[in-house]
Design a protein around this motif. Sequence first.
Motif, PDB file in Angstrom:
ATOM      1  N   SER A 152       2.213  51.400  51.995  1.00 18.60           N
ATOM      2  CA  SER A 152       3.102  50.820  52.490  1.00 18.60           C
ATOM      3  C   SER A 152       4.432  50.561  51.512  1.00 18.60           C
ATOM      4  CB  SER A 152       2.866  49.278  53.019  1.00 18.60           C
ATOM      5  OG  SER A 152       2.391  48.361  51.724  1.00 18.60           O
ATOM      6  N   ASP A 153       5.219  50.246  52.064  1.00 22.06           N
ATOM      7  CA  ASP A 153       6.695  49.858  50.972  1.00 22.06           C
ATOM      8  C   ASP A 153       6.304  48.705  50.058  1.00 22.06           C
ATOM      9  OD1 ASP A 153       7.914  51.487  52.599  1.00 22.06           O
ATOM     10  OD2 ASP A 153       9.334  50.060  53.489  1.00 22.06           O
ATOM     11  N   GLU A 154       5.623  47.805  50.579  1.00 23.56           N
ATOM     12  CA  GLU A 154       5.037  46.799  49.484  1.00 23.56           C
ATOM     13  C   GLU A 154       4.129  47.466  48.591  1.00 23.56           C
ATOM     14  OE1 GLU A 154       2.818  42.699  49.424  1.00 23.56           O
ATOM     15  OE2 GLU A 154       3.131  43.528  51.243  1.00 23.56           O
ATOM     16  N   GLU A 155       3.174  48.443  48.960  1.00 22.91           N
ATOM     17  CA  GLU A 155       2.462  48.773  47.899  1.00 22.91           C
ATOM     18  C   GLU A 155       2.997  49.850  47.041  1.00 22.91           C
ATOM     19  OE1 GLU A 155      -1.894  48.766  50.411  1.00 22.91           O
ATOM     20  OE2 GLU A 155      -0.373  50.561  50.825  1.00 22.91           O
ATOM     21  N   ILE A 156       4.011  50.587  47.565  1.00 24.64           N
ATOM     22  CA  ILE A 156       4.805  51.361  46.656  1.00 24.64           C
ATOM     23  C   ILE A 156       5.480  50.641  45.518  1.00 24.64           C
ATOM     24  CG2 ILE A 156       6.930  53.072  46.717  1.00 24.64           C
ATOM     25  CD1 ILE A 156       6.014  54.165  49.391  1.00 24.64           C
ATOM     26  N   ASP A 157       6.330  49.766  46.024  1.00 26.82           N
ATOM     27  CA  ASP A 157       6.942  48.781  45.102  1.00 26.82           C
ATOM     28  C   ASP A 157       6.023  48.311  44.037  1.00 26.82           C
ATOM     29  OD1 ASP A 157       9.250  49.716  46.328  1.00 26.82           O
ATOM     30  OD2 ASP A 157       9.188  47.674  47.451  1.00 26.82           O
ATOM     31  N   GLY A 158       4.802  47.680  44.307  1.00 28.48           N
ATOM     32  CA  GLY A 158       3.799  47.139  43.545  1.00 28.48           C
ATOM     33  C   GLY A 158       3.381  48.305  42.521  1.00 28.48           C
ATOM     34  N   LEU A 159       3.008  49.391  43.017  1.00 28.40           N
ATOM     35  CA  LEU A 159       2.488  50.594  42.296  1.00 28.40           C
ATOM     36  C   LEU A 159       3.502  50.921  41.175  1.00 28.40           C
ATOM     37  CD1 LEU A 159       0.837  52.815  41.248  1.00 28.40           C
ATOM     38  CD2 LEU A 159       1.564  54.188  43.294  1.00 28.40           C
ATOM     39  N   ALA A 160       4.911  50.923  41.373  1.00 30.52           N
ATOM     40  CA  ALA A 160       5.839  51.093  40.376  1.00 30.52           C
ATOM     41  C   ALA A 160       6.104  50.236  39.385  1.00 30.52           C
ATOM     42  CB  ALA A 160       7.275  51.436  41.128  1.00 30.52           C
ATOM     43  N   ALA A 161       6.053  48.961  39.793  1.00 28.52           N
ATOM     44  CA  ALA A 161       6.077  47.811  38.703  1.00 28.52           C
ATOM     45  C   ALA A 161       4.865  47.747  38.031  1.00 28.52           C
ATOM     46  CB  ALA A 161       6.411  46.620  39.886  1.00 28.52           C
ATOM     47  N   SER A 162       3.727  47.729  38.514  1.00 28.50           N
ATOM     48  CA  SER A 162       2.737  47.525  37.810  1.00 28.50           C
ATOM     49  C   SER A 162       2.348  48.680  36.638  1.00 28.50           C
ATOM     50  CB  SER A 162       1.394  47.506  38.594  1.00 28.50           C
ATOM     51  OG  SER A 162       1.461  46.380  39.313  1.00 28.50           O
TER      52      SER A 162
END
Length: 442
Positions: free
Chosen positions: A421-431
């Motif tokens: 999901s978009d949320e998971e994509i953004d979380g993957l990048a930030a983490s």
Amino acid sequence: MEPNKQSDWVARSLRNVWHPCTQMQHHETVPLIPVSHGRGAWLYDHEGKRYLDAISSWWVNLFGHANPRINAALKEQLDLLEHAMLAGFTHEPVIRLSEQLAALTGDVLGHCFYASDGASAVEIALKMSFHSWRNRGHGDKQEFVCLKGSYHGETIGALAVTDVALFKDAYGPLLRASQTVMSPDARQAVDGETAQDVARRAAADVERLFQQRGDKIAAIIIEPLVQCATGMAMHDPLYLTLVRELCDRHQVHLILDEIAVGCGRTGTFFACEQAGIWPDFLCLSKGISGGYLPLSLVMTRDDIYQAFYSADVTRGFLHSHSYTGNPLACRAALATLQIFQDDHVLAHNRARAERLTQALAPLANHERVRHFRQRGMIWAFDAIRAPADFSRRFFATALEHELLMRPIGPTVYMMPPYILSDEEIDGLAASTLAVFNQVMAA
């Protein structure tokens, strides 16, 4: 499950399970995670902690863990047929899968030979190439060519065309020598050079070898567009176009190892489509079953198939695996192909890739990062002045940030499932950025 039970699972695994690609002593300090279950892009341990599977569990899981559609297909198949030998028998799942895969190549690669794992598929392609030349009266074509830094598996034949010292050196006395040519890795570009220039230089190296030994060479094997295990070395599709022309000119087979890079991973279903060519042999495994069951296969052309077609048993391809064409694995693969079609996966992946690439911009521009690169649903970058134990430290730190990531030396890569999901994509990048900064500051 109580915490002591979690520890008990770890202790029992370390006592009785010999884990792959692992120096077991390292698990005295590096955590071993006992997985309880998976859902979507996440794996969960017995304490309820979760980990985003950013490497698709060694590049196999395309549509998430416990995917409802693949689960349903397998449950239905269980009530019909779990397995039957493929020698003298056949069944609907293997027929349908072979037909659908052949159709994806426009029936250029119209014959499928099945095995269980990627290295076995490579072994099949090597043996099939040599044997087909022998059947045609060219028994002196016995040599194979691989690329510098290439990886094609760890069985004896596959290891002979692998050029990664970590895997190969210990078993050197057991291996048949192969020829090694320049990698088209675009990171080798010198000032003023493009990725296509590097591709031309690498193809020229192949041409020199073919001119010298083409009459002795059976095949060249290439992992198209991305050499994964050597550190996600990416190259321009022009290289494949040029090598295909050289193979035709010098009567050398082209084997493409799409075990990791096929099934949509590079942006097209088959990586070689981006070069506008088809090989003589194409190896598939990993994602073809959606990450559910061991399955591999080699696709080849009709003229090669015909070289074995004879009343003479010794001219046949006498190779087998007990679980060749297993119905359950084939049914998982059929469900996987159906998801590609129903969900327009390749088109949606382009949008996912664009979003994740944008989200990774702080890493791409990081002062300690070189060669940030992306091809389809593969991302990678190289750490500058990384600590000696960078990969193990990164792995352990990533787990603290709910990430499953496993760098290759100083190369950090992502090959996530196609469902983020978009949320998971953004979380993957930030983490990933947070983990990288923490490890590099240590």
